[in-house]
Design an enzyme around this catalytic site. Structure first.
Site, PDB file in Angstrom:
ATOM      1  N   LYS A  53       6.587  -2.112  -6.142  1.00 34.23           N
ATOM      2  CA  LYS A  53       6.093  -3.167  -7.195  1.00 34.23           C
ATOM      3  C   LYS A  53       7.298  -3.813  -7.768  1.00 34.23           C
ATOM      4  O   LYS A  53       7.091  -4.934  -7.998  1.00 34.23           O
ATOM      5  CB  LYS A  53       5.319  -2.427  -8.266  1.00 34.23           C
ATOM      6  N   GLN A  97       1.687   4.019 -14.187  1.00 35.82           N
ATOM      7  CA  GLN A  97       1.592   4.534 -12.739  1.00 35.82           C
ATOM      8  C   GLN A  97       0.675   5.821 -13.061  1.00 35.82           C
ATOM      9  O   GLN A  97       1.280   6.678 -13.624  1.00 35.82           O
ATOM     10  CB  GLN A  97       2.770   4.718 -12.035  1.00 35.82           C
ATOM     11  N   ASP A 120      -4.197  -3.539 -13.884  1.00 39.02           N
ATOM     12  CA  ASP A 120      -4.832  -2.912 -13.356  1.00 39.02           C
ATOM     13  C   ASP A 120      -6.396  -3.015 -13.337  1.00 39.02           C
ATOM     14  O   ASP A 120      -7.221  -2.352 -12.444  1.00 39.02           O
ATOM     15  CB  ASP A 120      -4.409  -1.269 -13.601  1.00 39.02           C
TER      16      ASP A 120
HETATM   17  N1  L34 Z   1      -1.679   2.565 -12.522  1.00 40.74           N
HETATM   18  N2  L34 Z   1      -1.568   3.762 -10.584  1.00 40.74           N
HETATM   19  C1  L34 Z   1      -2.010   2.559 -11.237  1.00 40.74           C
HETATM   20  N3  L34 Z   1      -2.135   1.605 -10.537  1.00 40.74           N
HETATM   21  C2  L34 Z   1      -2.347   1.594  -9.422  1.00 40.74           C
HETATM   22  O1  L34 Z   1      -2.511   0.484  -8.549  1.00 40.74           O
HETATM   23  C3  L34 Z   1      -1.840   2.722  -8.645  1.00 40.74           C
HETATM   24  N4  L34 Z   1      -1.938   3.031  -7.241  1.00 40.74           N
HETATM   25  C4  L34 Z   1      -2.424   4.161  -6.605  1.00 40.74           C
HETATM   26  C5  L34 Z   1      -1.637   5.549  -7.249  1.00 40.74           C
HETATM   27  N5  L34 Z   1      -1.620   5.145  -8.712  1.00 40.74           N
HETATM   28  C6  L34 Z   1      -1.765   3.785  -9.463  1.00 40.74           C
HETATM   29  C7  L34 Z   1      -1.124   2.493  -6.305  1.00 40.74           C
HETATM   30  O2  L34 Z   1       0.139   1.407  -7.033  1.00 40.74           O
HETATM   31  C8  L34 Z   1      -2.062   3.974  -5.171  1.00 40.74           C
HETATM   32  N6  L34 Z   1      -1.015   2.840  -5.130  1.00 40.74           N
HETATM   33  C9  L34 Z   1      -0.221   2.474  -4.144  1.00 40.74           C
HETATM   34  C10 L34 Z   1       0.563   1.404  -4.115  1.00 40.74           C
HETATM   35  C11 L34 Z   1       1.508   1.018  -3.070  1.00 40.74           C
HETATM   36  C12 L34 Z   1       1.408   1.800  -1.831  1.00 40.74           C
HETATM   37  C13 L34 Z   1       0.451   2.682  -1.706  1.00 40.74           C
HETATM   38  C14 L34 Z   1      -0.561   3.106  -2.868  1.00 40.74           C
HETATM   39  C15 L34 Z   1       2.176   1.536  -0.545  1.00 40.74           C
HETATM   40  O3  L34 Z   1       2.866   0.442  -0.811  1.00 40.74           O
HETATM   41  N7  L34 Z   1       2.013   1.673   0.396  1.00 40.74           N
HETATM   42  C16 L34 Z   1       2.643   1.634   1.548  1.00 40.74           C
HETATM   43  C17 L34 Z   1       3.484   2.703   2.193  1.00 40.74           C
HETATM   44  C18 L34 Z   1       4.482   3.205   1.158  1.00 40.74           C
HETATM   45  C19 L34 Z   1       5.172   4.618   1.607  1.00 40.74           C
HETATM   46  O4  L34 Z   1       5.855   4.524   2.539  1.00 40.74           O
HETATM   47  O5  L34 Z   1       4.659   5.581   1.097  1.00 40.74           O
HETATM   48  C20 L34 Z   1       1.672   1.203   2.703  1.00 40.74           C
HETATM   49  O6  L34 Z   1       2.143   0.315   3.522  1.00 40.74           O
HETATM   50  O7  L34 Z   1       0.677   1.995   2.858  1.00 40.74           O
END
Ligand code: L34
Length: 284
Positions: A53, A97, A120
């Site tokens: 982020k 988060q 959010d």
């Molecule tokens: N308050 N909490 C709040 N807001 C959110 O919107 C979230 N979420 C979920 C968990 N808690 C939260 C997220 O940000 C899930 N989440 C989230 C954000 C980004 C990614 C996955 C989940 C992400 O960047 N995923 C990448 C891979 C990252 C890695 O290597 O682990 C992807 O390509 O899926």
């Protein structure tokens, strides 16, 4: 063989659009969108997401303010921090988060965030606005998924949609957004009598449970769109979704990978929402 929905690429396009719009806002009003991200404790997955982020903010030309609190931080401390961010005009979006450590009441924390800065869209005021269909922000993951579905060119209208999982952050709002686009929506959960049958009847299947390989090929209709929201870690820390990708991709028409599917769209929507919050603040 299914077409892969490339979330990484679609997210990059959204972020580039947001960057240009933010530049335009800055040139016109002097306002630079600012996002405050609070992380309590040091959950390794949360750290990765928060870092992603922060990077996205830098690339979009936003200011980002990171607040790292120890896992031992008290609820009062956290809410005091949120109060100060609510009052700070350089902060347009506040995100705490999740999940939070067990001794902190998540609801109390979300309720403390000013609805205008709730990028959010978890605050009850914003949740209510979404239910009515008249809102400023949509929750990041479900809104990102809608864009992924739109990218297929297939209309949701009249389609049978099955959402597996009923969380406040994904399943419930997801069902609402599909309903807004005239999908016929079923929400499944741990008490659903015949999960496989509910999934098999879906033209659009969204899996948001948090159980690796929960969705197997026999649960998927030939030609369905399959969206995988799972972010499970296997024993060596590797990220995998809720869908048995290798088998299901042989049956689906479109499928999202993990990683590179829904995750990047969550972040792209967060950027969009923060820009919207800054634009709304500029009109006050
Ligand atoms: N308050 N909490 C709040 N807001 C959110 O919107 C979230 N979420 C979920 C968990 N808690 C939260 C997220 O940000 C899930 N989440 C989230 C954000 C980004 C990614 C996955 C989940 C992400 O960047 N995923 C990448 C891979 C990252 C890695 O290597 O682990 C992807 O390509 O899926």
């Amino acid at each position: 063989m299914a077409n892969l929905i490339n979330g990484k690429e679609i997210a990059a396009n959204v972020r580039e659009k947001v960057r240009l719009e933010a530049l335009e806002l800055k040139n016109r009003t002097g306002i630079i969108p600012g996002l405050a991200v609070i992380l309590v404790g040091d959950d390794p997955a949360s750290k990765i997401y928060v870092n992603n982020k922060k990077k996205a903010c830098a690339e979009a030309g936003f200011n980002s303010f990171e607040h790292l609190l120890p896992a031992s931080a008290s609820q009062d401390e956290l809410i005091a921090l949120i109060d100060s961010l609510n009052a700070d005009p350089s902060v347009h979006g506040i995100l705490c988060q999740l999940p939070l450590p067990g001794h902190i009441d998540e609801r109390a924390v979300i309720n403390a965030i000013s609805p205008e800065k709730d990028v959010d869209a978890f605050h009850p005021v914003n949740v209510g606005k979404i239910m009515i269909g008249s809102y400023d922000f949509l929750p990041c993951t479900p809104a990102g998924i809608m864009e992924l579905i739109h990218s297929t060119g297939i209309s949701v209208s009249g389609k049978k949609c099955t959402v597996v999982g009923r969380s406040n952050i994904v399943g419930k709002p997801m069902a609402m957004l599909l309903l807004h686009e005239n999908g016929t929506v079923t929400v499944c959960h741990s008490k659903t009598a015949d999960l496989a049958a509910e999934c098999r009847s879906a033209d659009i299947l969204v899996a948001a449970v948090g159980k690796a390989k929960l969705i197997t090929a026999d649960m998927v209709k030939e030609g369905a769109i399959v969206i995988d929201v799972g972010t499970n870690r296997n024993s060596d820390g590797k990220l995998c979704g809720d869908v048995d990708f290798a088998e299901v991709e042989k049956k689906a028409s479109y499928i999202t990978p993990v990683p590179g599917g829904v995750g990047p769209m969550t972040i792209a929507t967060l950027m969009r929402n923060t820009l919207t919050a800054a634009e709304l603040a500029s009109k006050k």
